[in-house]
Write an enzyme that holds these catalytic residues in place. Structure first.
Site, PDB file in Angstrom:
ATOM      1  N   GLN A  91       8.228   9.793  17.504  1.00 40.15           N
ATOM      2  CA  GLN A  91       8.106  10.730  18.618  1.00 40.15           C
ATOM      3  C   GLN A  91       9.452  11.269  19.102  1.00 40.15           C
ATOM      4  O   GLN A  91       9.501  12.325  19.722  1.00 40.15           O
ATOM      5  CB  GLN A  91       7.370  10.068  19.786  1.00 40.15           C
ATOM      6  CG  GLN A  91       5.923   9.731  19.444  1.00 40.15           C
ATOM      7  CD  GLN A  91       5.190   9.077  20.596  1.00 40.15           C
ATOM      8  OE1 GLN A  91       5.245   7.859  20.756  1.00 40.15           O
ATOM      9  NE2 GLN A  91       4.530   9.864  21.409  1.00 40.15           N
ATOM     10  N   HIS A 192       4.492   1.382  15.145  1.00 38.21           N
ATOM     11  CA  HIS A 192       4.019   2.227  16.246  1.00 38.21           C
ATOM     12  C   HIS A 192       3.376   3.469  15.631  1.00 38.21           C
ATOM     13  O   HIS A 192       4.009   4.528  15.522  1.00 38.21           O
ATOM     14  CB  HIS A 192       5.160   2.601  17.188  1.00 38.21           C
ATOM     15  CG  HIS A 192       4.698   3.159  18.504  1.00 38.21           C
ATOM     16  ND1 HIS A 192       5.106   2.687  19.723  1.00 38.21           N
ATOM     17  CD2 HIS A 192       3.828   4.161  18.786  1.00 38.21           C
ATOM     18  CE1 HIS A 192       4.526   3.378  20.698  1.00 38.21           C
ATOM     19  NE2 HIS A 192       3.724   4.280  20.143  1.00 38.21           N
ATOM     20  N   ASN A 236       1.705  -1.639  17.754  1.00 40.19           N
ATOM     21  CA  ASN A 236       1.398  -0.905  18.979  1.00 40.19           C
ATOM     22  C   ASN A 236      -0.022  -0.352  18.918  1.00 40.19           C
ATOM     23  O   ASN A 236      -0.370   0.393  17.983  1.00 40.19           O
ATOM     24  CB  ASN A 236       2.370   0.264  19.152  1.00 40.19           C
ATOM     25  CG  ASN A 236       2.046   1.083  20.393  1.00 40.19           C
ATOM     26  OD1 ASN A 236       2.297   0.649  21.510  1.00 40.19           O
ATOM     27  ND2 ASN A 236       1.441   2.246  20.201  1.00 40.19           N
ATOM     28  N   GLU A 237      -0.816  -0.710  19.883  1.00 36.97           N
ATOM     29  CA  GLU A 237      -2.159  -0.130  20.069  1.00 36.97           C
ATOM     30  C   GLU A 237      -2.961   0.029  18.782  1.00 36.97           C
ATOM     31  O   GLU A 237      -3.321   1.163  18.418  1.00 36.97           O
ATOM     32  CB  GLU A 237      -2.043   1.237  20.743  1.00 36.97           C
ATOM     33  CG  GLU A 237      -1.452   1.199  22.120  1.00 36.97           C
ATOM     34  CD  GLU A 237      -1.438   2.583  22.788  1.00 36.97           C
ATOM     35  OE1 GLU A 237      -1.773   3.575  22.119  1.00 36.97           O
ATOM     36  OE2 GLU A 237      -1.104   2.656  23.968  1.00 36.97           O
TER      37      GLU A 237
HETATM   38  C1  FCB Z   1       0.181   5.753  23.823  1.00 38.51           C
HETATM   39  C2  FCB Z   1       1.129   5.676  22.636  1.00 38.51           C
HETATM   40  C3  FCB Z   1       2.446   6.352  22.873  1.00 38.51           C
HETATM   41  C4  FCB Z   1       2.285   7.639  23.621  1.00 38.51           C
HETATM   42  C5  FCB Z   1       1.471   7.437  24.857  1.00 38.51           C
HETATM   43  C6  FCB Z   1       1.316   8.658  25.710  1.00 38.51           C
HETATM   44  O1  FCB Z   1      -1.120   5.603  23.396  1.00 38.51           O
HETATM   45  O2  FCB Z   1       1.397   4.332  22.326  1.00 38.51           O
HETATM   46  O3  FCB Z   1       3.083   6.520  21.640  1.00 38.51           O
HETATM   47  O4  FCB Z   1       1.761   8.583  22.794  1.00 38.51           O
HETATM   48  O5  FCB Z   1       0.190   6.976  24.497  1.00 38.51           O
END
Ligand code: FCB
Length: 507
Positions: A91, A192, A236-237
């Site tokens: 990003q 990520h 991440n997520e």
């Molecule tokens: C999350 C992501 C991050 C960013 C935020 C706004 O889901 O982990 O990279 O995009 O949202």
């Protein structure tokens, strides 16, 4: 008298009475019956609804705080609290062209040029790869933070399978050294959303046998930096990566399959466990301290109508797929959805030294005619939304923290991301005040929150939404690469200052 004869007599009596009724009497009898049927149906529906509530429990802690009587400035954070901002390599760095997102941005996976809003590409992004020194200096001077969460781009370190790029390895050494020089603790994320294209070509996390590649990369990186980095986020997520990549199809690999999504859920959770165990082994071998954890998106979900069984079922399903399965797995060692998922590994219990909570929004679920039929719906008046139409609901971060603490009692929690897209900077200050108040309240109420990372240091490439969402504490001018501190960042900076004064911490 025998029973049959008695019944026959009764029947005759009823028929006689019925024939004797006049029209008016008959009509009123029918109306009464109709009323009875309605009442009966209502009772059955109500009983079913109550039954549904037991079968499909949804969160019943929908807090709405009366903000007009709350003093949001009344916060007291612990002395060892981590204050930071967060970013992700793809990003902000720029020029990442060896991962699956680059492919996606350029029409891969779908053969469409519309994968990213406004046909944008991440391109040079914020050029953080080259401007990291300036960025770290801003963090130190303007924000006063003591930590920074960023990700190491796997496709830079291992651009082709088994081949490591030592220039990239050196780059992240330089970033970490610069942070440490400024007394900023690095928090490193290993995955990520992005992965090398070669890994995606192998089917990525769709296959258990691919986990070993991620473990090898993680071990390599950990060996390189673990003397300087203590806190590691594995993935991440995974829940967002999966929902967007395998259900809605708005992230690569742009698939639409619940079955594959659930398989990937098991593979990613297993990958976390294996990476955790492998890195812990190396920590012992190298005699370094490490804290390793998963990061989950903990949006709060509520039914549009709490008393509508269909809405409850939708909410229950959404919660289960996006959060419940993960929390089940790491608290009980198993995850289960009838006919769809049945996966267990007792090693998962205890495979987190902390839990990363990312929080942005609240979603309402209910039945719609859309496909898939579960859709978040905004239907509440007097609520506020960010520029991406995500409802801003600061009470939700309290609920998210509380949920993790209830499921994994006592496990340290780090808020690894929280913020809002607000290009006009009209809402940022108010909501940082409220978010920080809510996090502090969770701490006062006994939740072990150890840190807070604001998303994001600066505006950046917001995945499939491109560049229009503005999450930054710093406004980005993408033409000149100039970063300008937004006034909406003030509450964040002031809270850190207040915390420093209270705890006698010198800059
Ligand atoms: C999350 C992501 C991050 C960013 C935020 C706004 O889901 O982990 O990279 O995009 O949202």
């Amino acid at each position: 008298m025998p029973m049959a004869t008695h019944m026959r007599k009764m029947k005759k009596k009823v028929i006689k009475k019925f024939k004797a009724l006049n029209k008016i009497q008959l009509r009123s009898l029918c109306a009464n019956k109709f009323k009875m049927i309605i009442v009966f149906t209502c009772i059955v529906v109500a009983l079913l609804a109550v039954l549904m509530c037991f079968i499909f429990p949804v969160s019943d802690v929908t807090y709405f705080w009366n903000w007009s009587v709350i003093n949001v400035k009344e916060t007291h954070f612990p002395r060892d609290f981590l204050w930071g901002t967060a970013t992700a390599a793809h990003q902000v760095e720029g020029d990442n062209d060896k991962n699956q997102w680059f492919t996606f941005e350029n029409g891969g996976f779908t053969n469409s040029d519309k994968n990213i809003a406004n046909y944008e590409r991440s391109g040079i992004a914020c050029n953080h790869y080259n401007l990291y020194r300036e960025d770290i200096s801003m963090m130190k001077k303007d924000l006063g933070v003591n930590s920074y969460r960023f990700s190491i781009e796997w496709s830079r370190i291992e651009p082709s399978k088994g081949n490591y790029d030592m220039n990239a390895v050196q780059h992240y050494h330089d970033v970490i050294d610069e942070l440490l020089k400024n007394d900023i603790k690095p928090l490193v994320t290993l995955h990520h959303f992005t992965e090398p294209q070669w890994f995606a070509d192998l089917g990525g996390f769709e296959h258990f046998e691919n986990i070993e590649h991620f473990v090898k990369f993680s071990e390599f990186v950990f060996r390189a930096y673990s003397k300087k980095v203590e806190i590691w986020c594995t993935i991440n997520e995974p829940n967002v990566y999966i929902v967007e990549g395998y259900i809605s199809g708005s992230f690569p690999p742009a698939k639409h399959s619940i079955v594959t999504a659930l398989k990937v859920t098991t593979v990613m959770c297993e990958a976390h466990v294996r990476v955790y165990r492998a890195l812990k082994k190396i920590s012992e071998e190298l005699n370094v301290k490490s804290q390793i954890g998963l990061v989950l998106q903990l949006s709060q979900v509520d039914p549009q109508n709490r008393y509508n069984p269909i809405d409850r079922i939708c909410t229950f399903a959404a919660e289960k797929i996006s959060v419940g399965l993960y929390l089940d797995f790491f608290s009980k060692g198993s995850m289960y959805v009838p006919f769809l998922v049945n996966y267990a590994n007792t090693d998962a219990v205890g495979a987190n030294d902390f839990f990363g909570v990312n929080y942005y929004r609240n979603d309402f679920f209910g039945m719609t005619l859309d496909i898939p039929p579960i859709k978040s719906v905004k239907d509440y008046k007097n609520r506020e939304y960010n520029d991406m139409d995500w409802e801003i609901y600061p009470e939700g971060i309290y609920r998210a923290i509380e949920l993790v603490n209830k499921t994994l009692p006592g496990l340290p929690i780090i808020v690894t991301e929280n913020g809002l897209a607000d290009a006009k900077d009209a809402k940022r200050a108010k909501f940082f005040d409220r978010y920080l108040y809510a996090v502090n309240k969770a701490i006062q109420d006994g939740c072990p929150v150890k840190g807070y990372m604001a998303w994001s240091l600066m505006d950046n490439f917001e995945w499939a939404s491109g560049f229009y969402p503005r999450f930054g504490l710093y406004k980005m001018n993408y033409k000149t690469m100039k970063r300008t501190l937004r006034s909406g960042a003030k509450p964040f900076i002031e809270t850190i200052k207040k915390w420093k004064v209270e705890n006698n911490i010198k800059d």
